[in-house]
Write an enzyme that holds these catalytic residues in place. Structure first.
Site, short mmCIF file in Angstrom:
data_model
loop_
_atom_site.label_atom_id
_atom_site.label_comp_id
_atom_site.label_asym_id
_atom_site.label_seq_id
_atom_site.Cartn_x
_atom_site.Cartn_y
_atom_site.Cartn_z
N ARG A 1 -14.92 -3.97 -4.59
CA ARG A 1 -14.72 -5.31 -3.58
C ARG A 1 -15.54 -6.24 -4.15
NH1 ARG A 1 -10.35 -4.29 -2.68
NH2 ARG A 1 -10.50 -3.27 -4.28
N GLU B 1 0.93 -0.95 -0.51
CA GLU B 1 0.41 -0.11 0.28
C GLU B 1 1.25 1.02 -0.15
OE1 GLU B 1 -3.32 -0.65 -0.20
OE2 GLU B 1 -3.72 -1.93 0.92
#
Length: 732
Positions: free
Chosen positions: A605, A218
């Site tokens: 998602r 990330e």
DNA sequence: CGGTGTCTGTTTTTT
DNA sequence: ACAGACACCG
């Protein structure tokens, strides 16, 4: 190295030099990191000890640890350093504490303590809170710290900006307090390590040599301080792998700088860049819709996500009357899908922009007796009770921590009120010592009036008892002792309010956590305090829950990052909510792009099907507003969308006319539910609690989420709980 | 000192 | 709507 696509393999087999991996949503980035670590160890004989993997959440860290443990010999796997920036820096700080002028027992202040300190600093400087707002000053200080701008410079550069001057003075006082208390804040964990690496050659050599291979997950979420840390650690061997996705940067408001990932190539010469563009998660439709949305962002690296997955169904966009209808329509859809196909509740997730949107879902689900869980809820560690108990622990470990002392001294009530407290504080400041020593000295010199002296003395006796006990026994037993000896629990004992019952439940839950911790790690109180400060329940508690419990998941869009579900519902896709606009002021292009990315994260998602919903009117901050369809909806090509109830107008006029409001199913047709407002549980029901496990309902009083329920748990005995926070799941 | 009313400001939050 | 912070009074 089975089952890797060419790009993934390329990244995994990369050995030396800087590597940048753009990992699109669902492209298997964790797999790649884990595989590369294993590859380095197995094929290049790199000692596991020399590898560092940094994540942003404890959850991500524990997942990575687990997956590495599965492919490597556990003894080897354990030697890989895996953790969050903060956890890793805390470890370094404990090891090297003598370089910082800190005792090894320094404590880590959390956010709330930070704010309390800022307030105290403002007070100490006699500045009115009309002039400097504590909360924004707190945030400002954090920003300045992360950019390594010392308060002295800020005073100099303030010029006629008197406001900045005030804040800078608060900043100085705040830092002074921290030092005095032998405490550090979250930001300090990182920046102190950076400063150490910059100033101390031998430590720098040692750590650079230790961490020869570094991977950062990330990377788009790193802030300036973290970026500096990475650069310092990696500058010698330059074996750094940054993995991230600029399209999933949603923490800009918190100081994360996307520019870190965008300029990685110019920071490290000779970077190899790999794009992972094959998506393994979603249908073509979902991917196409999400990608189309993102093309509206100007500031990004272009990428083309593709998948071999089937086209799948169109995205359903539902128009509903209001937020209650929204919740019921969603529940209706979920139940109907479950009835038709072989699905479990755990296959469904509901995302929203702000936490307060969860409320109506909780009500509706509770009424319908459908089990749900809220992911990443503000929860436990922000509860007053937990913060209080943590302050006790901090004080016991580090009596110099005046902040903890102040929090605890009259909590529970011991008759040591504001007057006495400020008298002690004044004494403390005059003698330039910490609060605890000040109290001791005042007792010795009998400075306080008799009745006050008595009370203060009793407090000190108690703390000494606690300190003694803490050295003799396990964390769990100590906490048990603390809760009794301090009178913390007794204060709620004969109070028959919902709050008191809830408090006792929180305390019990905390005790349970202490026992779990003691059993699992055998750590000492100091380790436990770090664990509590840096780790949250999401790391170990809810990962277990999510796999073992069959419930619908509710969460904010932010919390959905990194997760996936077959069915995803995103609600409130309305202007003002997504994108979120607070009180009138317009969003700048930067903010707008981040909001768009946030929706993108939510959309990506979903594995199979996506449902978006829009209300016609929504109650917000007390008053009812007409909703507007989110302008982001218009950015998704119409071919991917299927409009459900009523007509959503896609033109420039985005006001929803709500033509057929009464046709909306959930408003007219009751859900398959038990329509009475009778008890949700009855005596004899078997239930499950996330922490206490299974049990038998002995008694049930009241209605709604405030009902009280008595349960005999198989494992931990009889408990009285408040239905709402207990989040029980029926078993039979 | 501690309980009770009034006023306020309301995003998201890995640590 | 509503929680949390603060001021005021007994």
């Amino acid at each position: 190295m089975i089952d890797l696509n060419p790009q993934q393999l390329d990244a995994v087999q990369h050995k030396n030099g800087p590597l940048l991996v753009f990992a699109g949503a669902g492209s298997g980035k964790t797999r790649v990191i884990v595989a590369r670590i294993a590859y380095l160890i197995k094929n290049h004989a790199i000692p596991a000890y020399n590898i560092l993997a940094v994540t942003f959440t404890n959850k991500a860290a524990s997942e990575m640890k687990e997956r590495i443990g599965q492919i490597l010999d556990p003894d080897v796997a354990r030697q890989v350093s895996i953790g969050t920036f903060h956890a890793i820096c805390a470890r370094i700080l404990r090891m090297e504490h003598d370089h910082f002028g800190l005792s090894s027992t320094f404590t880590i202040s959390d956010e709330s303590e930070q704010l309390a300190r800022v307030k105290r600093a403002i007070e100490a400087l006699n500045i009115s809170t009309d002039r400097v707002d504590p909360k924004s000053t707190c945030e400002w200080i954090s920003r300045m710290k992360n950019r390594f701008i010392p308060p002295e410079n800020l005073i100099e550069s303030a010029g006629f900006n008197i406001h900045q001057k005030w804040m800078a003075e608060v900043f100085i006082e705040y830092e002074r307090q921290l030092k005095n208390d032998h405490a550090v804040d979250f930001d300090d964990l990182i920046i102190k390590v950076v400063q150490l690496l910059e100033e101390n050659l031998s430590v720098r050599d040692k750590l650079q040599d230790r961490f020869r291979y570094i991977m950062i997950d990330e990377y788009q979420d790193t802030n300036h301080a973290q970026y500096r840390l990475v650069k310092l650690l990696a500058s010698r061997y330059r074996n750094i792998m940054a993995v991230g996705d600029d399209d999933q940067s949603i923490y800009g408001w918190r100081g994360a700088e996307v520019s870190n990932i965008l300029s990685f190539s110019s920071d490290f010469s000779g970077v190899k860049t790999i794009k992972l563009e094959q998506n393994y998660r979603s249908t073509q439709t979902i991917l196409a819709a999400a990608s189309a949305l993102m093309t509206h962002n100007a500031n990004r690296t272009p990428k083309t996500l593709w998948t071999t997955n089937p086209p799948g169904e169109k995205i359903h966009v539902n128009l509903v009357e209001n937020e209650r209808a929204e919740a019921r329509v969603i529940l209706d859809s979920i139940q109907s899908i479950i009835r038709k196909s072989n699905r479990k509740l755990a296959d469904f997730a509901i995302f929203y922009r702000i936490n307060s949107q969860s409320r109506v879902f909780e009500e509706v689900f509770m009424e319908a007796r459908v089990p749900y869980r809220i992911v990443g809820n503000i929860g436990f560690f922000k509860r007053k009770e937990i913060k209080d108990l943590l302050s006790y622990i901090r004080l016991i470990l580090n009596p110099k921590d005046s902040s903890a002392c102040l929090r605890v001294i009259n909590n529970p009530r011991r008759g040591i009120g504001d007057n006495t407290q400020s008298q002690i504080s004044r004494f403390k400041d005059e003698h330039n010592i910490d609060l605890f020593s000040a109290i001791e000295q005042m007792i010795d010199e009998q400075i306080l009036k008799d009745h006050k002296l008595e009370k203060v003395n009793r407090f000190m006796q108690m703390i000494h008892d606690l300190i003694r006990k803490s050295r003799e026994t396990s964390v769990a037993e100590f906490m048990d002792f603390l809760i009794e000896r301090s009178g913390y629990r007794a204060q709620f004992d004969n109070v028959n309010t919902d709050e008191a019952t809830a408090s006792i439940e929180i305390i019990d839950e905390f005790l349970q956590l202490c026992y779990d911790y003691s059993e699992r790690t055998h750590g000492n109180l100091n380790d436990f305090a770090d664990y509590l400060s840096l780790y949250d329940e999401n790391a170990d508690r809810s990962t277990k829950d999510s796999t073992s419990l069959d419930t619908i998941s509710l969460m904010t869009l932010h919390n959905s990052k990194g997760l996936e579900f077959p069915f995803v519902f995103i609600c409130g896709v309305e202007n003002g909510l997504i994108p979120l606009i607070r009180s009138g002021d317009l969003l700048g292009p930067k903010e707008m792009e981040e909001e768009r990315r946030l929706l993108y994260v939510g959309l990506t998602r979903a594995r199979e099907r996506l449902f978006l919903s829009i209300t016609r009117q929504r109650r917000m901050y007390g008053n009812i507003r007409e909703s507007e369809v989110s302008s982001f909806i218009r950015e998704i090509p119409a071919e991917h969308i299927n409009y459900q109830a009523g007509e959503v107008h896609r033109g420039d006029s985005v006001r929803i006319p709500a033509p057929h409001a009464n046709r909306i199913s959930a408003e007219t047709k009751p859900i398959v539910t038990h329509p009475t407002s009778e008890a949700e549980f009855r005596k004899g029901d078997r239930v499950r609690h996330s922490l206490y496990g299974n049990g038998l309902v002995l008694d049930f009083k009241g209605t709604g989420i405030n009902a009280k329920i008595t349960i005999s748990f198989d494992r931990v005995g009889i408990k009285k709980l408040v239905l709402g926070p207990a989040r029980l799941i029926r078993l039979n």
